[in-house]
Design an enzyme around this catalytic site. Structure first.
Site, PDB file in Angstrom:
ATOM      1  N   GLY A  27      -4.593  -3.097  -9.428  1.00 30.13           N
ATOM      2  CA  GLY A  27      -5.399  -4.131  -9.831  1.00 30.13           C
ATOM      3  C   GLY A  27      -6.596  -4.370  -9.144  1.00 30.13           C
ATOM      4  CB  THR A  28      -7.447  -2.540  -6.223  1.00 32.96           C
ATOM      5  OG1 THR A  28      -6.600  -1.618  -6.562  1.00 32.96           O
ATOM      6  CG2 THR A  28      -6.264  -3.424  -5.162  1.00 32.96           C
ATOM      7  CB  ALA A  45     -12.520   0.138  -2.533  1.00 32.14           C
ATOM      8  CE  LYS A  92     -17.382  -9.129 -15.149  1.00 32.95           C
ATOM      9  NZ  LYS A  92     -17.379  -8.780 -16.754  1.00 32.95           N
ATOM     10  N   GLY A 130     -13.576  -3.159   3.302  1.00 30.04           N
ATOM     11  CA  GLY A 130     -12.343  -3.771   2.213  1.00 30.04           C
ATOM     12  C   GLY A 130     -12.608  -5.001   2.135  1.00 30.04           C
ATOM     13  CD  GLU A 180      -5.029  -6.035   3.108  1.00 30.20           C
ATOM     14  OE1 GLU A 180      -3.779  -5.526   3.261  1.00 30.20           O
ATOM     15  OE2 GLU A 180      -5.594  -5.416   4.070  1.00 30.20           O
TER      16      GLU A 180
END
Ligand code: FES
Ligand code: FES
Lengths: 168, 729
Positions: free
Chosen positions: B470-471, B513, B621, B690, B693
């Protein structure tokens, strides 16, 4: 037991264990895995489908209770090359991340817009004698049976609002 | 042989800024979106596998004792039942993230209530469920074991101890001090897709279709659990219905499915029930955290202390790293930190979204609010004043850090200047308050590999065992490859979630990512190099756009350059010296407005804003959506989320979605997010950090601080449920 289900306009004759939920009939027996199982207990909305136009949690009902009913699942709402306006809006507003709650959200929202069109009030409706309008609060309230842990809620609300606005 | 790129020096060339395709950073839609919105994306338990049987797992009814299935034969004789399995290799609990080996195994002794101690396999799901529910489990020779931290043996974590300067003296001499103890309860990741696996054996080879975050580790963990060579195992997870840490390590259902499929000689699916997800996967540790702050008259910290008590099962080394950001977020010469780990017989503690900072920063930021209140200083100004020049413990410089900008910009967007005094604003029955908190999360680069193929047709294929939980992995890897190779987004295919592809970092710790993205970047860079060689130009002089190469005042199409060849390159990145040379972290600030009901103490979040700085944003997005998700976790942590344990037996009393309250749509206002423009040359060649989180690391504090502003009630025991708020009003 023998059960006849009409799903997305197609009739299916099934021989099912009477304990089979509508959700498991779709997922395990018909290969329609678009409806998701998040809890199997009516607590998350991932399994939402429409039965005779009304949204229900398909995990909370047995398949054999729907003999003759018209069932619409996410597969009947649109296909990747032929998306419904709401499905398209979910993509452009990023109304999902992992996508697991998404078919349930879209089935739920599709039916919810009908409920509003029919004038059903909700907890968020200012005056229940007026026609409900599509405020953020109305949408959020009416979509609160569909959990999303990725928490795309603001985007889901936007997707629904935009779709309704454009079709109005 | 491909060279391994080690991140040993800052990447000041900022090559992505030279690319002209215009994809990286753009708010593009997810390419897999059409599949997800139509229900066509295939999650773990949705593969149509021939002749598949169904397994349902059985739980231990207590936290101790030898497990006996007393009616095993009767259950085995029930209609449709194929096997009742209590194999030695079943997992006691899931593997921790990156474990790379089997966790504790063995179903014959219960270590916590709800432990999955057997699997019943039957022809149909209904038969398997009924049979599993019919199993009578008794626990023989059960002992009294500790199920709460108060009664448990406690192990000091020496390696986490810090004693710099003299905090006690600083506390005595400071103009202002805070010494407050906070508690946070256990949290559950609660991904919407319960853990599920389908195991299929082909001879000695196992194919496991599962819902996992880090496949290269999961394959080894599964193989080790089964006692087979990893080469015999292939795992597939192209779509994962959320993880948030709970699917980092191999979990009980995968091993059960593999053992069961072997035993019954046909494919077996094992899906955990929602209750089992709550009882037998992972929880975030409950914490008790004492925060000490010593400040001078101007609000400058001269000392700070952070002492924590966390918990876990015996035999587990993971200890919720709540001190992580306290080491670098604020200045202060005198620093003291410590951590104790209580051994309790409750389900395993592991990573839940942002292990450490999620509760560590949140609690620290509550204490900072107490300090600001005491000094009578704007909480934003208090933070600003305490931003250290360099890492206050190691003395290392920070890499990029737009922390102050985030505080200022967030305050402006939110309208912080208009904040009311404590208990000052009331609208009818609602008390209105504003609160803020800082955000901080460490940044990490992990080893990762990807293969990229450029074809003469002007398309590219990216292949890696990386996952998209979902990342936004499908989106961003395509954007990186498209930009580097000068291809439209639709011309790049991204294939993920298959261990037969080059092993990636996996989705966890916010490193997915940037790490897997870097491997794609490197592969593309190697392809560019090869194109340049063919054209006899310098790679730097090559401009690629829309499938055409421009150089030396000429333009040629890819088909023409490649003739009939494909170019295939592997990108392989490893962390290097930049991980040690500087302090790398992401930063931000949250602002919240709450309304607290004067009569009931119910809190509603009316508005919430986050400004974040996380290096280069790869897709505006999907990055924003990650922040929305994190902030919403923060709302849950602040107001509703709490795993409730029965103090007698450690039973998770609220093991379902009706009683473990994650935020619903109506609990979440239209959150706003600002992503600051930033490049972190030390992080990786893309200058990205990142973001998955960061949105949770302190968010809950903004809400509790707003509750204080509205009501004057300081809740130090998360979550701020209405009973706790009303008690103080
Ligand atoms: S699966 Fe039906 S409501 Fe959750
Ligand atoms: S998109 Fe992941 S749960 Fe909603």
């Amino acid at each position: 037991m023998k059960t006849e289900l009409t799903i997305n306009g197609t009739q299916h004759k099934l021989e099912l264990d009477p304990r089979t939920t509508l959700l498991d009939a779709l997922r395990h027996h018909l290969g329609l895995t678009g409806s998701k199982k998040g809890c199997d207990h009516g607590q998350c909305g991932a399994c939402t489908v429409m039965v005779n136009g009304r949204r229900i949690n398909s995990c909370l009902t047995l398949a054999c209770m729907h003999d003759g009913d018209e069932i619409t699942t996410i597969e009947g709402i649109g296909q990747p090359d032929n998306l419904s306006p709401l499905q398209q809006a979910f993509i452009s507003q990023d109304g999902f991340q992992c996508g697991y709650c998404t078919p349930g959200q879209i089935c739920s929202a599709t039916a919810m817009l009908e409920e509003i069109a029919e004038g059903w009030p909700s907890h968020a409706t200012e005056d229940i004698n007026d026609r409900p309008s599509l405020t953020v609060d109305e949408i959020a309230e009416r979509m609160s049976g569909n959990l999303c842990r990725c928490a795309a809620y603001p985007n889901i609300v936007e997707a629904i609002r935009k779709t309704a606005e454009e079709s109005a | 042989m491909t060279e391994v790129f080690k991140m040993d020096a800052p990447a000041t060339d900022r090559r992505l800024d030279d690319m002209v395709q215009g994809l990286v950073g753009a708010p593009l839609d997810r390419p897999e979106g059409p599949l997800k919105v139509t229900g066509q994306a295939t999650y773990a338990n949705e593969w149509q596998v021939e002749n598949m049987a169904h397994g349902v797992m059985v739980r231990a009814p207590g936290p101790s004792g030898r497990v006996v299935l007393s009616n095993r034969d009767d259950v085995a004789a029930m209609p449709g039942v194929l096997a009742v399995i209590q194999d030695e290799r079943l997992l006691r609990n899931p593997a921790q993230g990156k474990a790379n080996e089997a966790p504790v195994q063995g179903p014959h002794h219960a270590a916590y209530m709800g432990q999955l101690i057997a699997v019943v396999v039957a022809e149909t799901f209904e038969q398997a469920r009924h049979a599993a529910q019919s199993v009578k489990v008794t626990l023989e020779n059960a002992e009294v074991v500790a199920v709460t931290s108060d009664t448990a043996a406690v192990e000091p974590q020496e390696s986490k101890t810090l004693d710099q300067g003299d905090l006690e003296t600083a506390m005595r001499e400071a103009a202002h001090t805070v010494d407050a103890t906070y508690t946070t309860p256990s949290h559950s990741s609660t991904p919407m897709e319960p853990h599920a696996s389908i195991a299929t054996w082909e001879g000695e080879d196992l194919i496991l279709r599962g819902s996992y975050q880090m496949l290269k580790y999961n394959r080894n963990e599964l193989a080790d659990s089964l006692g087979i060579h990893p080469d015999r195992v292939r795992m597939l997870a192209p779509y994962v219905g959320g993880g948030f840490g709970s699917k980092l390590g191999i979990a009980p259902e995968a091993v059960a499915a593999a053992i069961a499929a072997r035993e019954v000689g046909r494919p077996v699916s094992v899906a955990l029930h929602r209750q089992q997800v709550y009882e037998a996967t992972m929880r975030r540790s409950d914490t008790r955290q004492r925060i000490r702050l010593a400040a001078d008259a101007e609000g400058r910290l001269i000392g700070l202390g952070h002492d924590a008590l966390v918990s876990n099962l015996p035999g587990e080394t993971f200890a919720e790293p709540v001190l992580q950001a306290s080491h670098f977020l604020y200045a202060g010469a005198n620093r003291k930190m410590s951590m104790d780990l209580a051994r309790v017989h409750r389900l395993c503690c592991g990573s839940v979204r942002a292990p450490g900072e999620a509760v560590g920063v949140t609690v620290f930021e509550s204490a900072m609010d107490e300090l600001a209140q005491q000094i009578g200083m704007d909480p934003v100004e208090l933070r600003r004043r305490n931003i250290p020049d360099k890492d206050p413990e190691s003395g290392k410089p920070f890499s990029s850090r737009r922390f102050e900008d985030a505080l200022d910009s967030g305050a402006k967007i939110f309208g912080w200047a208009d904040r009311p005094g404590v208990k000052e604003r009331r609208e009818g029955e609602w008390l209105i308050g504003y609160g803020m908190a800082s955000a901080a999360r460490v940044n990490v680069l992990m080893e990762s590999q990807a293969r990229v193929t450029l074809t003469p047709q002007g398309t590219a294929r990216v292949e890696t065992d990386m996952t998209d939980i979902g990342t936004g992995t499908y989106a961003i890897l395509g954007q990186i490859a498209g930009d580097m190779l000068g291809l439209p987004r639709d011309a790049v295919e991204v294939v993920l979630g298959d261990t037969s592809l080059p092993p990636a970092a996996g989705s966890g710790g916010s490193w997915g990512a940037s790490s897997s993205g870097t491997s794609v970047y490197l592969a593309c860079q190697a392809i560019r190099q090869q194109l340049a060689e063919r054209l006899e130009v310098s790679e730097n002089d090559l401009t690629l756009k829309d499938g055409r190469a421009t150089f030396d005042n000429q333009t040629r199409g890819l088909a023409d350059i490649l003739q009939n060849d494909e170019i295939v390159k592997l990108g392989h990145v490893e962390a290097g010296e930049t991980s040690e040379a500087v302090r790398q972290a992401t930063f931000g600030a949250y602002f919240a407005e709450v309304a607290v009901h004067a009569a009931t103490g119910e809190t509603r979040v009316r508005r919430m804003h986050g400004t974040f700085a996380a290096g280069r944003i790869l897709n505006a997005k999907t990055a924003r959506s990650q922040c929305l998700g994190g902030m919403t976790f923060g709302i849950g942590m602040a107001l509703t989320e709490e795993l409730a344990f029965d103090p007698r037996d450690g039973h998770v009393a609220n093991h379902n979605l009706a009683e473990y309250h994650i935020p619903v749509n109506a609990d979440v206002p239209q959150l706003t997010v600002e992503l600051l423009e930033e490049r972190d040359d030390w992080a990786n060649p893309m200058q990205a950090k990142g973001i998955g989180e960061l949105g949770i690391c302190g968010a809950g504090a903004a809400i509790l601080n707003a509750i204080y502003n509205a009501t004057g009630v300081r809740v130090r025991d998360y979550p701020a449920t209405l009973d706790k708020v009303i008690a103080g009003m």
